[in-house]
Design a protein around this motif. Sequence first.
Motif, PDB file in Angstrom:
ATOM      1  N   LEU A   1     111.318 119.161  56.529  1.00 50.39           N
ATOM      2  CA  LEU A   1     111.190 117.834  55.954  1.00 50.39           C
ATOM      3  C   LEU A   1     109.741 117.353  56.022  1.00 50.39           C
ATOM      4  O   LEU A   1     109.267 116.644  55.126  1.00 50.39           O
ATOM      5  CB  LEU A   1     112.101 116.845  56.681  1.00 50.39           C
TER       6      LEU A   1
ATOM      7  N   ILE B   1     113.576 121.374  48.633  1.00 47.46           N
ATOM      8  CA  ILE B   1     113.920 121.294  50.046  1.00 47.46           C
ATOM      9  C   ILE B   1     115.295 121.927  50.247  1.00 47.46           C
ATOM     10  O   ILE B   1     116.222 121.678  49.474  1.00 47.46           O
ATOM     11  CB  ILE B   1     113.906 119.831  50.543  1.00 47.46           C
TER      12      ILE B   1
ATOM     13  N   VAL C   1     120.261 118.399  59.328  1.00 49.15           N
ATOM     14  CA  VAL C   1     118.889 118.181  59.783  1.00 49.15           C
ATOM     15  C   VAL C   1     118.844 118.291  61.305  1.00 49.15           C
ATOM     16  O   VAL C   1     119.555 117.589  62.021  1.00 49.15           O
ATOM     17  CB  VAL C   1     118.363 116.801  59.335  1.00 49.15           C
TER      18      VAL C   1
END
Length: 200
Positions: free
Chosen positions: A51, A66, A71
């Motif tokens: 990120l 991406i 995450v």
Amino acid sequence: RHAKEKRLIARCAAELTVGVRSMFLGIGTTVEHFARLLPVREDLMVVTPSLAVASLLGTRNVRVIIAGGLVRQDELTCIGASAVEAVRRYNTETAVIGAAGLSARRGVTELDDRDADVIRGGLERTERIIVIADGTKFGNVAMSTVVPVEQVSVIVTDASADPEEITRIESAGCEVVVCSAENAANRAARNGAREIRGSA
């Protein structure tokens, strides 16, 4: 840590990717320095699970893809099966990755197997692998091997890297570029001279 060395390494590595149109970028602070110094163009595509890297490039004149997925909050990287599947979809000319450890015996290693899985996925469809790592990583072995040094095209590092480990890595067929402020300045001067001659 070692920010000066990482910037120097990133600058040297950026010179090795001039003209590349599709690129996989890995994770870590050295790769983030590389993203800051990367000359961008409209025809450049970058695939990354980071990120931080995506945010550095996303507002500039470059296409950024991406990897999706979960995450990892401490590192701000995308992990998990969906992230691996996402990076495997794209063919790239060059991959630029960092390393937690780097040795002739165990190759390029990472601390977290989830990150290593995604990076391995990104390397499956690339033509050339460039590893950027400061000298403190040489001789270290982290938990998970990402790629053996025999499959790496170039390793870019600084003058603090262990010469004996460099010799072992080169014996495996991998080129090692040791950057210094002096040779970086010389390269910049040569590049400037080429630009002047080209515009004359």
